[in-house]
Design a protein around this motif. Structure first.
Motif, short mmCIF file in Angstrom:
data_model
loop_
_atom_site.label_atom_id
_atom_site.label_comp_id
_atom_site.label_asym_id
_atom_site.label_seq_id
_atom_site.Cartn_x
_atom_site.Cartn_y
_atom_site.Cartn_z
N ILE A 167 -84.01 6.79 39.92
CA ILE A 167 -84.78 5.56 39.76
C ILE A 167 -84.39 4.60 40.88
CG2 ILE A 167 -85.09 5.79 37.26
CD1 ILE A 167 -82.81 3.77 36.89
N PRO A 168 -85.28 3.68 41.25
CA PRO A 168 -84.95 2.75 42.33
C PRO A 168 -84.20 1.52 41.84
CG PRO A 168 -87.19 2.38 41.62
CD PRO A 168 -86.66 3.52 40.78
N SER A 169 -83.56 0.86 42.76
CA SER A 169 -83.09 -0.51 42.51
C SER A 169 -84.23 -1.44 42.88
CB SER A 169 -81.86 -0.81 43.35
OG SER A 169 -81.56 -2.19 43.33
N LYS A 170 -84.53 -2.37 42.00
CA LYS A 170 -85.60 -3.33 42.27
C LYS A 170 -85.05 -4.60 42.91
CE LYS A 170 -89.79 -5.18 41.64
NZ LYS A 170 -90.97 -4.73 42.39
N ASP A 171 -83.88 -5.05 42.45
CA ASP A 171 -83.34 -6.34 42.88
C ASP A 171 -82.11 -6.22 43.78
OD1 ASP A 171 -85.26 -7.69 41.30
OD2 ASP A 171 -84.03 -7.39 39.52
N GLY A 172 -81.60 -5.01 43.95
CA GLY A 172 -80.44 -4.84 44.81
C GLY A 172 -80.85 -4.57 46.25
N LYS A 173 -79.92 -4.03 47.02
CA LYS A 173 -80.17 -3.73 48.43
C LYS A 173 -80.72 -2.33 48.54
CE LYS A 173 -78.01 -3.82 53.01
NZ LYS A 173 -76.75 -4.07 53.76
N ARG A 174 -82.01 -2.23 48.85
CA ARG A 174 -82.66 -0.93 48.95
C ARG A 174 -82.24 -0.22 50.25
NH1 ARG A 174 -88.82 -1.18 46.53
NH2 ARG A 174 -88.17 -1.06 44.33
N ARG A 175 -82.25 1.11 50.19
CA ARG A 175 -81.67 1.90 51.27
C ARG A 175 -82.62 2.07 52.44
NH1 ARG A 175 -80.09 8.18 51.55
NH2 ARG A 175 -81.75 8.03 53.11
N LEU A 176 -82.02 2.18 53.63
CA LEU A 176 -82.75 2.57 54.83
C LEU A 176 -83.35 3.97 54.63
CD1 LEU A 176 -80.11 1.52 57.54
CD2 LEU A 176 -82.33 0.43 57.15
N PRO A 177 -84.41 4.35 55.37
CA PRO A 177 -84.96 3.60 56.51
C PRO A 177 -86.08 2.62 56.15
CG PRO A 177 -85.97 5.76 56.38
CD PRO A 177 -84.94 5.72 55.29
N LEU A 178 -86.68 2.74 54.99
CA LEU A 178 -87.87 1.95 54.68
C LEU A 178 -87.62 0.80 53.71
CD1 LEU A 178 -90.46 4.88 54.30
CD2 LEU A 178 -89.99 3.48 56.32
N ARG A 179 -86.54 0.89 52.93
CA ARG A 179 -86.24 -0.12 51.91
C ARG A 179 -87.42 -0.30 50.94
NH1 ARG A 179 -81.42 -1.79 53.80
NH2 ARG A 179 -81.18 -2.42 55.98
N GLU A 180 -88.03 0.82 50.58
CA GLU A 180 -89.15 0.80 49.63
C GLU A 180 -88.74 1.42 48.30
OE1 GLU A 180 -92.27 -0.36 50.17
OE2 GLU A 180 -92.57 -0.41 52.34
N GLY A 181 -87.44 1.55 48.08
CA GLY A 181 -86.96 2.14 46.85
C GLY A 181 -86.84 3.65 46.95
N LEU A 182 -85.97 4.23 46.12
CA LEU A 182 -85.75 5.67 46.13
C LEU A 182 -86.01 6.25 44.74
CD1 LEU A 182 -82.51 5.92 48.31
CD2 LEU A 182 -84.88 6.16 49.04
#
Length: 348
Positions: A167-182
């Protein structure tokens, strides 16, 4: 459920924050840590290896099962004892079967096929050492379809293999390269971490991992609270009756005999007897609609206390109180409450 976090080496996450997050997650009861040996964005190999060593050491000291994502090319570099290897692309059935006799491994749940699993069976793989973990999908619109996801899980479960997903983080620091959630599921990309976790639990996922590397404390707490496949629905309480409120704060089971227009809880009437008190008519007989949570009042005689979730448009009935309403953005979760499944309400 042994849920988990993800920590990545060689990226723009602060090293000390990574290690602190591991310790915080351990205190909250997390048992799994996912990391990867294949991160194209990690261009400085020396920094990557140093970060990875720190992550593995700290995770081990805090009692985590470490899941390391590897492919056929770098497998030999990271074949460490005590680590669960998540085998990505490039492994054939004979290789997987051989590896399964010496260590715990995870298959790629998003791409595995029934034929491949039958091949593993034929080659004598040790299924006691095999579980599965789906991919995550950084690129928007490429996450898995929910029906496909459920079907993959069904295939794996038929072989006795437990299945995890991201599941993605919505409010934390999203990961590179796109920062669109994982996320694993595309539907979850813009959900809150809390709703994503409750959705995957409702789908019968065996364990859940936050894919992004720096979730907030609140997101960690939300996932830590998910310990079963119980469907938890956020709702607004509308009733002022204390007996009704006390009943609705309990846990329910959907009846095995599926009604056409409502989800019937098996326990409501029993809970009324346990709680005591009365449920008078609220004298507001109005049409019932999708997402209404109703409680039969004293006017329904022996049915008083029955709890239902409405999944139709039903006429007003003075014997039925509309006690609460599921939040509009969560009504879809009703569709995942299967016969005999547990469900509960969290009032917001």
């Amino acid at each position: 459920m042994q849920n988990g976090i993800s920590i990545y080496a060689g990226l723009d996450y602060d090293g000390e924050e990574n290690l602190s997050l591991i310790e915080t997650a351990a205190e909250m009861g997390f048992k799994r840590l996912f990391t990867s040996a294949q991160i194209p964005e990690a261009t400085d190999n020396e920094t990557f290896q140093e970060d990875l060593a720190d992550i593995l050491t700290t995770a081990t000291l805090n009692g985590f099962e470490i899941i390391l994502d590897v492919n056929a090319e770098n497998f030999s570099e990271y074949n460490f004892d005590g680590i669960t290897l998540r085998l990505d692309d490039g492994f054939d059935a004979e290789q997987v079967a051989e590896i399964s006799h010496s260590r715990k491994i995870m298959l790629n749940a998003s791409t595995v096929t029934e034929d491949f699993l039958n091949d593993l069976l034929g080659k004598g793989a040790n299924f006691d050492n095999i579980s599965a973990l789906h991919n995550f999908y950084p690129h928007p619109c490429t996450g898995l379809d929910t029906y496909f996801f459920s079907n993959q899980n069904l295939i794996l479960h038929d072989f006795g293999i437990s299945v995890g997903a991201f599941i993605p983080s919505k409010d934390g620091k999203r990961r590179l390269p796109l920062r669109e959630g994982l996320p694993t599921l595309e539907d979850c990309r813009n959900f809150s971490t809390d709703l994503s976790a409750r959705f995957l639990a409702a789908l019968g996922t065996d364990f859940i991992i936050i894919g992004d590397g720096q979730p907030t404390r609140e997101e960690l707490q939300a996932l830590a609270a998910i310990q079963s496949d119980e469907v938890i629905l956020h709702a607004q309480l509308l009733s002022n009756n204390l007996t009704t409120a006390e009943i609705l704060c309990k846990h329910f089971t959907r009846r095995a005999d599926v009604a056409k227009s409502v989800i019937r809880a098996a326990e409501g009437r029993r809970y009324l007897k346990e709680v005591g008190g009365n449920i008078p008519s609220d004298n507001l007989p109005i049409e019932r609609s999708f997402g209404d949570i109703t409680v039969d009042n004293d006017g329904f005689g022996r049915y008083a206390g029955e709890v239902q979730i409405v999944q139709d448009i039903l006429p007003a009935d003075e014997r039925v109180n509309i006690a609460a309403h599921i939040l509009e953005e969560e009504i879809f979760l009703m569709g995942y409450i299967k016969p005999r499944q547990k469900f509960s309400f969290k009032f917001v």
